[in-house]
Design a protein around this motif. Sequence first.
Motif, PDB file in Angstrom:
ATOM      1  N   LEU A  27      17.968   2.412  46.577  1.00 46.99           N
ATOM      2  CA  LEU A  27      16.968   3.426  46.902  1.00 46.99           C
ATOM      3  C   LEU A  27      17.546   4.836  47.000  1.00 46.99           C
ATOM      4  O   LEU A  27      16.829   5.809  46.838  1.00 46.99           O
ATOM      5  N   SER A  28      18.855   4.930  47.224  1.00 43.17           N
ATOM      6  CA  SER A  28      19.497   6.244  47.319  1.00 43.17           C
ATOM      7  C   SER A  28      19.480   6.981  45.982  1.00 43.17           C
ATOM      8  O   SER A  28      19.719   8.187  45.937  1.00 43.17           O
ATOM      9  N   GLY A  29      19.228   6.243  44.886  1.00 40.66           N
ATOM     10  CA  GLY A  29      19.251   6.848  43.563  1.00 40.66           C
ATOM     11  C   GLY A  29      20.602   6.756  42.894  1.00 40.66           C
ATOM     12  O   GLY A  29      20.765   7.190  41.758  1.00 40.66           O
ATOM     13  N   ASP A  30      21.581   6.201  43.586  1.00 41.97           N
ATOM     14  CA  ASP A  30      22.918   6.029  43.014  1.00 41.97           C
ATOM     15  C   ASP A  30      22.897   4.999  41.896  1.00 41.97           C
ATOM     16  O   ASP A  30      21.976   4.188  41.794  1.00 41.97           O
ATOM     17  N   LEU A  31      23.930   5.000  41.080  1.00 42.84           N
ATOM     18  CA  LEU A  31      24.157   3.973  40.076  1.00 42.84           C
ATOM     19  C   LEU A  31      25.417   3.228  40.486  1.00 42.84           C
ATOM     20  O   LEU A  31      26.482   3.830  40.646  1.00 42.84           O
ATOM     21  N   ILE A  32      25.299   1.942  40.694  1.00 42.59           N
ATOM     22  CA  ILE A  32      26.448   1.116  41.059  1.00 42.59           C
ATOM     23  C   ILE A  32      26.729   0.193  39.883  1.00 42.59           C
ATOM     24  O   ILE A  32      25.839  -0.508  39.411  1.00 42.59           O
ATOM     25  N   GLU A  33      27.970   0.216  39.400  1.00 41.54           N
ATOM     26  CA  GLU A  33      28.341  -0.566  38.228  1.00 41.54           C
ATOM     27  C   GLU A  33      29.486  -1.519  38.543  1.00 41.54           C
ATOM     28  O   GLU A  33      30.372  -1.194  39.322  1.00 41.54           O
ATOM     29  N   GLY A  34      29.446  -2.688  37.921  1.00 45.64           N
ATOM     30  CA  GLY A  34      30.488  -3.697  38.092  1.00 45.64           C
ATOM     31  C   GLY A  34      30.088  -4.730  39.126  1.00 45.64           C
ATOM     32  O   GLY A  34      29.540  -4.381  40.182  1.00 45.64           O
ATOM     33  N   VAL A  38      28.614  -4.100  42.866  1.00 49.29           N
ATOM     34  CA  VAL A  38      27.227  -4.506  43.120  1.00 49.29           C
ATOM     35  C   VAL A  38      27.180  -5.504  44.268  1.00 49.29           C
ATOM     36  O   VAL A  38      26.341  -5.402  45.169  1.00 49.29           O
ATOM     37  N   ASN A  39      28.091  -6.471  44.269  1.00 53.79           N
ATOM     38  CA  ASN A  39      28.143  -7.454  45.353  1.00 53.79           C
ATOM     39  C   ASN A  39      28.391  -6.785  46.700  1.00 53.79           C
ATOM     40  O   ASN A  39      27.746  -7.118  47.698  1.00 53.79           O
ATOM     41  N   ALA A  40      29.328  -5.841  46.739  1.00 57.07           N
ATOM     42  CA  ALA A  40      29.629  -5.143  47.999  1.00 57.07           C
ATOM     43  C   ALA A  40      28.400  -4.372  48.483  1.00 57.07           C
ATOM     44  O   ALA A  40      28.084  -4.389  49.678  1.00 57.07           O
ATOM     45  N   SER A  41      27.698  -3.716  47.569  1.00 56.59           N
ATOM     46  CA  SER A  41      26.487  -2.978  47.938  1.00 56.59           C
ATOM     47  C   SER A  41      25.411  -3.916  48.464  1.00 56.59           C
ATOM     48  O   SER A  41      24.737  -3.621  49.454  1.00 56.59           O
ATOM     49  N   ASN A  42      25.249  -5.053  47.810  1.00 58.10           N
ATOM     50  CA  ASN A  42      24.227  -6.007  48.238  1.00 58.10           C
ATOM     51  C   ASN A  42      24.556  -6.628  49.585  1.00 58.10           C
ATOM     52  O   ASN A  42      23.665  -6.851  50.404  1.00 58.10           O
ATOM     53  N   GLU A  43      25.820  -6.923  49.826  1.00 52.42           N
ATOM     54  CA  GLU A  43      26.206  -7.454  51.143  1.00 52.42           C
ATOM     55  C   GLU A  43      25.908  -6.433  52.233  1.00 52.42           C
ATOM     56  O   GLU A  43      25.386  -6.771  53.296  1.00 52.42           O
ATOM     57  N   LYS A  44      26.234  -5.176  51.961  1.00 51.40           N
ATOM     58  CA  LYS A  44      25.957  -4.106  52.933  1.00 51.40           C
ATOM     59  C   LYS A  44      24.449  -3.972  53.150  1.00 51.40           C
ATOM     60  O   LYS A  44      23.973  -3.869  54.279  1.00 51.40           O
TER      61      LYS A  44
END
Length: 75
Positions: A27-34, A38-44
């Motif tokens: 939702l922040s509008g960032d692009l997370i790749e790899g 992605v896993n780290a972002s989803n866990e957070k």
Amino acid sequence: MKRRESVSLDRTNGISAAHDPATFFPLSGDLIEGASAVNASNEKGAASFKEGSTGGLEVLFLSLDFDPCPIDRQQ
């Protein structure tokens, strides 16, 4: 759309990409790749939800020429 909803619920529960290529647009509008990023972002992100939380999708626009879930074609 069922696949898309399933993936959304997986994110709510911290389940994520198994391998590259993987991308995520939070939702922040960032692009997370790899996959590992992605896993780290989803866990957070999953920490924001109570265990057992559910989610849903509401279709706001649908067209026969629009593919709302191109991820389905990769499997």
